[in-house]
Write an enzyme that holds these catalytic residues in place. Structure first.
Site, PDB file in Angstrom:
ATOM      1  N   TYR A   1      -7.132 -47.476   9.397  1.00  0.00           N
ATOM      2  CA  TYR A   1      -7.480 -46.307   8.567  1.00  0.00           C
ATOM      3  C   TYR A   1      -6.519 -46.218   7.384  1.00  0.00           C
ATOM      4  O   TYR A   1      -6.942 -46.042   6.230  1.00  0.00           O
ATOM      5  CB  TYR A   1      -7.411 -45.045   9.430  1.00  0.00           C
ATOM      6  CG  TYR A   1      -7.739 -43.751   8.712  1.00  0.00           C
ATOM      7  CD1 TYR A   1      -9.064 -43.399   8.440  1.00  0.00           C
ATOM      8  CD2 TYR A   1      -6.730 -42.874   8.330  1.00  0.00           C
ATOM      9  CE1 TYR A   1      -9.367 -42.197   7.791  1.00  0.00           C
ATOM     10  CE2 TYR A   1      -7.023 -41.672   7.693  1.00  0.00           C
ATOM     11  CZ  TYR A   1      -8.341 -41.343   7.428  1.00  0.00           C
ATOM     12  OH  TYR A   1      -8.626 -40.154   6.792  1.00  0.00           O
TER      13      TYR A   1
ATOM     14  N   SER B   1      -6.085 -39.377   2.000  1.00  0.00           N
ATOM     15  CA  SER B   1      -5.462 -38.856   3.219  1.00  0.00           C
ATOM     16  C   SER B   1      -3.961 -39.066   3.083  1.00  0.00           C
ATOM     17  O   SER B   1      -3.521 -39.944   2.317  1.00  0.00           O
ATOM     18  CB  SER B   1      -5.979 -39.658   4.418  1.00  0.00           C
ATOM     19  OG  SER B   1      -5.159 -39.463   5.547  1.00  0.00           O
TER      20      SER B   1
HETATM   21  N1  LIG Z   1     -10.118 -34.121   8.832  1.00  0.00           N
HETATM   22  C1  LIG Z   1      -8.913 -34.539   8.487  1.00  0.00           C
HETATM   23  O1  LIG Z   1      -7.905 -34.217   9.136  1.00  0.00           O
HETATM   24  C2  LIG Z   1      -8.729 -35.395   7.276  1.00  0.00           C
HETATM   25  C3  LIG Z   1      -7.419 -35.587   6.795  1.00  0.00           C
HETATM   26  C4  LIG Z   1      -7.223 -36.391   5.674  1.00  0.00           C
HETATM   27  C5  LIG Z   1      -8.300 -36.988   5.044  1.00  0.00           C
HETATM   28  N2  LIG Z   1      -9.572 -36.807   5.542  1.00  0.00           N
HETATM   29  C6  LIG Z   1     -10.667 -37.460   4.829  1.00  0.00           C
HETATM   30  O2  LIG Z   1     -11.542 -36.446   4.365  1.00  0.00           O
HETATM   31  C7  LIG Z   1     -12.863 -36.980   4.237  1.00  0.00           C
HETATM   32  C8  LIG Z   1     -13.826 -36.040   4.935  1.00  0.00           C
HETATM   33  O3  LIG Z   1     -13.500 -36.042   6.312  1.00  0.00           O
HETATM   34  P1  LIG Z   1     -13.928 -34.891   7.322  1.00  0.00           P
HETATM   35  O4  LIG Z   1     -12.712 -34.514   8.056  1.00  0.00           O
HETATM   36  O5  LIG Z   1     -14.733 -33.871   6.595  1.00  0.00           O
HETATM   37  O6  LIG Z   1     -14.814 -35.782   8.323  1.00  0.00           O
HETATM   38  P2  LIG Z   1     -16.185 -35.546   9.079  1.00  0.00           P
HETATM   39  O7  LIG Z   1     -16.392 -34.101   9.375  1.00  0.00           O
HETATM   40  O8  LIG Z   1     -16.162 -36.519  10.205  1.00  0.00           O
HETATM   41  O9  LIG Z   1     -17.274 -36.000   7.997  1.00  0.00           O
HETATM   42  C9  LIG Z   1     -17.378 -37.335   7.613  1.00  0.00           C
HETATM   43  C10 LIG Z   1     -18.647 -37.536   6.818  1.00  0.00           C
HETATM   44  O10 LIG Z   1     -18.740 -38.933   6.476  1.00  0.00           O
HETATM   45  C11 LIG Z   1     -20.059 -39.351   6.714  1.00  0.00           C
HETATM   46  N3  LIG Z   1     -20.161 -40.763   7.050  1.00  0.00           N
HETATM   47  C12 LIG Z   1     -19.426 -41.458   7.966  1.00  0.00           C
HETATM   48  N4  LIG Z   1     -19.888 -42.713   8.068  1.00  0.00           N
HETATM   49  C13 LIG Z   1     -20.923 -42.832   7.195  1.00  0.00           C
HETATM   50  C14 LIG Z   1     -21.810 -43.878   6.852  1.00  0.00           C
HETATM   51  N5  LIG Z   1     -21.761 -45.066   7.451  1.00  0.00           N
HETATM   52  N6  LIG Z   1     -22.744 -43.655   5.902  1.00  0.00           N
HETATM   53  C15 LIG Z   1     -22.847 -42.446   5.306  1.00  0.00           C
HETATM   54  N7  LIG Z   1     -22.044 -41.394   5.598  1.00  0.00           N
HETATM   55  C16 LIG Z   1     -21.096 -41.592   6.537  1.00  0.00           C
HETATM   56  C17 LIG Z   1     -20.512 -38.538   7.925  1.00  0.00           C
HETATM   57  O11 LIG Z   1     -21.907 -38.590   8.017  1.00  0.00           O
HETATM   58  P3  LIG Z   1     -22.707 -37.887   9.238  1.00  0.00           P
HETATM   59  O12 LIG Z   1     -22.727 -36.445   8.858  1.00  0.00           O
HETATM   60  O13 LIG Z   1     -24.025 -38.555   9.218  1.00  0.00           O
HETATM   61  O14 LIG Z   1     -21.896 -38.170  10.478  1.00  0.00           O
HETATM   62  C18 LIG Z   1     -19.916 -37.178   7.595  1.00  0.00           C
HETATM   63  O15 LIG Z   1     -20.801 -36.449   6.776  1.00  0.00           O
HETATM   64  C19 LIG Z   1     -12.810 -38.395   4.837  1.00  0.00           C
HETATM   65  O16 LIG Z   1     -12.691 -39.334   3.804  1.00  0.00           O
HETATM   66  C20 LIG Z   1     -11.525 -38.380   5.659  1.00  0.00           C
HETATM   67  O17 LIG Z   1     -10.994 -39.667   5.790  1.00  0.00           O
HETATM   68  C21 LIG Z   1      -9.810 -36.008   6.632  1.00  0.00           C
END
Ligand SMILES: NC(=O)c1ccc[n+]([C@@H]2O[C@H](COP(=O)([O-])OP(=O)(O)OC[C@H]3O[C@@H](n4cnc5c(N)ncnc54)[C@H](OP(=O)(O)O)[C@@H]3O)[C@@H](O)[C@H]2O)c1
Length: 223
Positions: A139, A126
């Site tokens: 975070y 991130s």
């Molecule tokens: N969205 C942004 O703006 C952004 C920006 C920078 C970086 N990121 C990073 O990108 C990555 C993907 O994020 P996203 O935005 O796609 O988020 P998201 O839609 O919230 O998806 C997160 C995923 O992580 C899984 N997860 C969370 N806790 C878990 C646990 N205890 N055990 C197993 N799985 C778990 C969730 O499982 P469930 O499906 O069961 O909930 C979900 O599939 C993350 O590492 C995030 O930090 C995101």
């Protein structure tokens, strides 16, 4: 090709899993519970699902990982905003476990399979892994740590033919970003942010990179 993905139930990881399945690759995903495993198997036809809760990193240690892996993509993540004056141990622990300790534990379990195939590890980091802003301490600490994990691993595994890449996305239109907007008390407009498809395509590029090169760090920002 054969891949192991976390976070494939939502957002960036879900799009990546769909892309890989659509082109006929073997995809193994990790679900946090048997219930989520059933839902993910229904949402992603053809996928193999393993169960481990990344909030309990020790649960990855007994996973039956395939013998050979072309990639391991760490896309799971959690976020909880708040000032240091208010952020409790539970919030700190949850973010460090899921965002940092579990990726380290899962990488260790998958390394023999990655070495076997000359695979690539991709850490979805991130912008918070590069800069820590107010309200983002836990975070950002977890993501700064994830960068350290990737950089150490890259040097350790170069001699084993395993490449290590980090992707640093800016704000991306996923359920996580919606939650961040709620916590910031701001209205959410998905169209203002990077599409998860764009980040998934950047990861695909890393996974498919020919063996003559490695791309250590890729930053993706909203245009
Ligand atoms: N969205 C942004 O703006 C952004 C920006 C920078 C970086 N990121 C990073 O990108 C990555 C993907 O994020 P996203 O935005 O796609 O988020 P998201 O839609 O919230 O998806 C997160 C995923 O992580 C899984 N997860 C969370 N806790 C878990 C646990 N205890 N055990 C197993 N799985 C778990 C969730 O499982 P469930 O499906 O069961 O909930 C979900 O599939 C993350 O590492 C995030 O930090 C995101």
């Amino acid at each position: 090709m054969r891949h192991l993905l976390t976070g494939a139930g939502s957002g960036i990881g879900a799009v990546l899993a769909q892309r890989l399945l659509a082109r006929g690759d073997e995809v193994v995903v990790l679900a946090r519970s048997p219930e989520r495993a059933e839902e993910m198997a229904a949402d992603l036809p053809g996928v193999e699902v393993l169960v481990a809760d990344l909030a309990r990193p020790e649960s990855v240690e007994s996973l039956a990982v395939p013998d050979a892996l072309d990639s391991l993509v760490h896309a799971a993540g959690v976020v909880e905003l708040g000032p240091v004056s208010e952020l409790g141990v539970e919030a700190w622990t949850a973010q460090l476990q899921v965002n940092l300790v579990a990726p380290a534990a899962l990488t260790r379990v998958a390394l023999p399979a990655l070495r076997q195939a000359g695979g690539t590890v991709v850490f979805v980091n991130s912008g918070a892994g590069l800069h820590a802003h107010p309200q983002w301490s836990a975070y950002a600490a977890s993501k700064h740590g994830l960068r350290a994990l990737a950089d150490s691993l890259r040097g350790e595994e170069a001699g084993h033919g395993v490449r290590v890449s980090t992707v640093y996305p800016g704000r991306t239109a996923t359920p996580m970003q919606e939650k961040v907007h709620e916590q910031e008390g701001r209205a959410y407009d998905a169209a203002a942010w990077i599409r998860p498809e764009t980040v998934a395509d950047a990861i695909l590029h890393l996974v498919d990179l020919p063996h003559d090169a490695t791309m250590s760090d890729v930053t993706v920002r909203p245009a």
